[in-house]
Scaffold this active site. Structure first.
Site, PDB file in Angstrom:
ATOM      1  N   GLY A 153     -32.249  31.330 -68.692  1.00 23.31           N
ATOM      2  CA  GLY A 153     -33.292  31.411 -67.659  1.00 23.31           C
ATOM      3  C   GLY A 153     -34.427  32.315 -68.094  1.00 23.31           C
ATOM      4  N   ALA A 154     -34.739  32.297 -69.393  1.00 20.50           N
ATOM      5  CA  ALA A 154     -35.630  33.305 -69.986  1.00 20.50           C
ATOM      6  C   ALA A 154     -37.104  33.094 -69.687  1.00 20.50           C
ATOM      7  CB  ALA A 154     -35.426  33.334 -71.504  1.00 20.50           C
ATOM      8  N   ARG A 184     -35.187  25.513 -70.364  1.00 20.52           N
ATOM      9  CA  ARG A 184     -35.515  24.103 -70.633  1.00 20.52           C
ATOM     10  C   ARG A 184     -36.905  23.953 -71.245  1.00 20.52           C
ATOM     11  NH1 ARG A 184     -32.402  20.261 -66.812  1.00 20.52           N
ATOM     12  NH2 ARG A 184     -34.038  18.808 -67.394  1.00 20.52           N
ATOM     13  N   HIS A 237     -24.770  43.470 -51.741  1.00 18.62           N
ATOM     14  CA  HIS A 237     -25.371  44.809 -51.722  1.00 18.62           C
ATOM     15  C   HIS A 237     -24.758  45.718 -50.661  1.00 18.62           C
ATOM     16  CE1 HIS A 237     -28.081  42.894 -54.366  1.00 18.62           C
ATOM     17  NE2 HIS A 237     -28.977  42.512 -53.504  1.00 18.62           N
TER      18      HIS A 237
END
Length: 482
Positions: A13-14, A47, A237
């Site tokens: 997911g860079a 992608r 959280h």
């Protein structure tokens, strides 16, 4: 535990928002401060059909957009960008992973993976990594939430990851655990003799945990409407904050000891009564003086998804018997705030007489954001000659972490978590049994909503939620800390 530092970092997911806004700026900060090895290589994959040069250009633009001005240094940025490489990949197809492995080259000195992808891609991604020999003993994997949307889907994802990685090489990320102030709860409790003897049902009346946001959907329409406030904030959280606040003293500061104590708390949570949970959805209103639309208008559709949750939790163990934990979180609330409030009990007897007024019970406020501070409210004598008796007034003892440590660099949570992932320290990451305990409790709440056909109550944007949330505490003689 595999704690040898990796010399390769692989980001899935860079090209996404998290990578550009948080991950790469955090890695740059670690680079600029000399905290990561000079030979650490950073590979991005997604992608998008980019080459190394195009990816470096994209990240260079992101750094200029998201870094604070004082952190921008042209020479440092240029050196950092030289660490970056990119390989296009469709993670849903196994065949592309061989090319990824070829691009990575020698990973014999260890590799850390940061997986930030849609949940449906977890299983094919793990299989792809295995098929290309990228899941060996010297590889560890960090998993960004959401890890499923209920106990069953979470188990499915965890099983898929566990098929390739043992627990000591899995790093489940909850970025709240990387915040300085969250770790300061541990320091406050276990490094100061004055608090721990009172940190129980004998000394504490109740605990409040608030995580409030002023923003609405902010482009997360599909994800948020499928998720809602309970699963987006409470399941991870807020339950982690509760566990850290309520845990027994661990034997020492290491991953196993701390996580053992947290999971005991999570397993001690009592199943909620339907009257102990309030759910809401914001309508049109005003936030910070600006008019905003309601949730349904923002979404552009009809929906019963909750944007607010308030609940009264109980930890059924010796330390906390009879002490309620009030939790609330929501979007489009009056202000942005994350805090833990410890309300101590009244003094058993006042020696100061009627004119002094009733001493107000001490309160400890641990603020996580937007400011970071610890504030202890104590009773003090008002100045004067006291001819008619002493007059008492509540005054704050403040520790501003920002000011007290002004010379220390303030780091965002992902800087710490990425460095811990690279170095193999699991202390601030979430173990599988913690995740499962959290989901079991949250799923039971959602079952209450289904069984009782609970619809969220309306509240105006810019308020503190539905009036029922106020009644939740007021019937116990408690007011929310505002």
């Amino acid at each position: 535990m595999n704690s040898h530092p990796s010399n390769t970092l692989l980001l899935f997911g860079a090209t996404g928002d998290l990578a550009r806004r948080m991950l790469l700026p955090s890695l740059y900060a670690l680079h600029a401060d000399g905290l990561i090895a000079k030979d650490l290589r950073i590979f991005g994959t997604a992608r998008s059909g980019l080459n190394d040069a195009e990816y470096r250009e994209m990240i260079g633009e992101a750094l200029h957009e998201f870094l604070p001005e004082e952190r921008k240094n042209a020479a440092n940025i240029a050196q950092f960008l030289e660490r970056l490489f990119y390989q296009p990949l469709d993670a849903s197809k196994t065949e592309g992973f061989a090319d990824l492995a070829e691009k990575l080259g020698d990973i014999s000195s260890g590799m850390s993976i940061f997986l930030s992808t849609a949940p449906f891609l977890f299983e094919p991604t793990i299989k792809g990594l295995q098929s290309a020999g990228l899941a060996g003993d010297n590889v560890r994997i960090g998993l960004e939430k959401p890890l499923g949307n209920d106990f069953a889907s979470s188990t499915e994802i965890n099983d898929a990851v566990a098929a390739a990685f043992p627990e000591d090489r899995i790093f489940r990320i909850d970025h709240y655990l990387g915040k300085e102030t969250v770790q300061n709860i541990l320091a406050l409790r276990f490094a100061n003799m004055m608090f721990e003897p009172l940190w129980n049902a004998g000394g504490i009346d109740h605990v409040q945990i608030t995580v409030s946001e002023v923003v609405g959907l902010e482009g997360r329409h599909g994800f948020y409407d499928d998720t809602g406030a309970l699963r987006d904030m409470v399941q991870n959280h807020m339950l982690q904050l509760l566990a850290i606040t309520a845990m027994e003293p661990p034997a020492n500061y290491d991953a196993t000891a701390i996580r053992d104590e947290k999971v005991k708390v999570l397993r001690s949570l009592r199943a909620l009564d339907p009257a102990e949970v309030v759910t809401g959805q914001y309508e049109a209103g005003a936030v910070n003086g600006a008019a905003v639309e309601g949730y349904l208008t923002d979404l552009g559709d009809q929906s019963n998804t909750e944007t607010f949750v308030a609940l009264k939790a109980h930890v059924d163990n010796w330390r906390w018997q009879g002490v309620p934990f009030y939790l609330r979180t929501g979007k489009r609330l009056a202000e942005r705030r994350s805090e833990v409030v410890i309300q101590f009990k009244d003094v058993p007897h006042s020696i100061f007489g009627d004119r002094s007024g009733k001493p107000i019970a001490n309160r400890l406020v641990i603020r996580l954001q937007p400011e970071e501070y610890v504030r202890l409210q104590v009773m003090a004598k008002e100045p004067g000659l006291d001819r008619d008796g002493i007059v008492l007034r509540e005054v704050p003892l403040d520790l501003s972490l920002t000011q007290a440590f002004a010379s220390a660099r303030r780091r965002i949570a992902y800087e710490r978590l990425l460095l811990d992932l690279i170095e193999g320290d699991q202390t601030l990451f979430v173990r599988r049994d913690e995740v499962e305990a959290q989901w079991s409790w949250v799923d039971a709440i959602r079952k209450i909503w289904t069984d009782h056909a609970v619809a969220p109550k309306s509240y105006g944007a810019g308020s503190w939620g539905p009036s029922a949330a106020i009644a939740l505490t007021e019937r116990d003689g408690v007011s929310w800390h505002e």
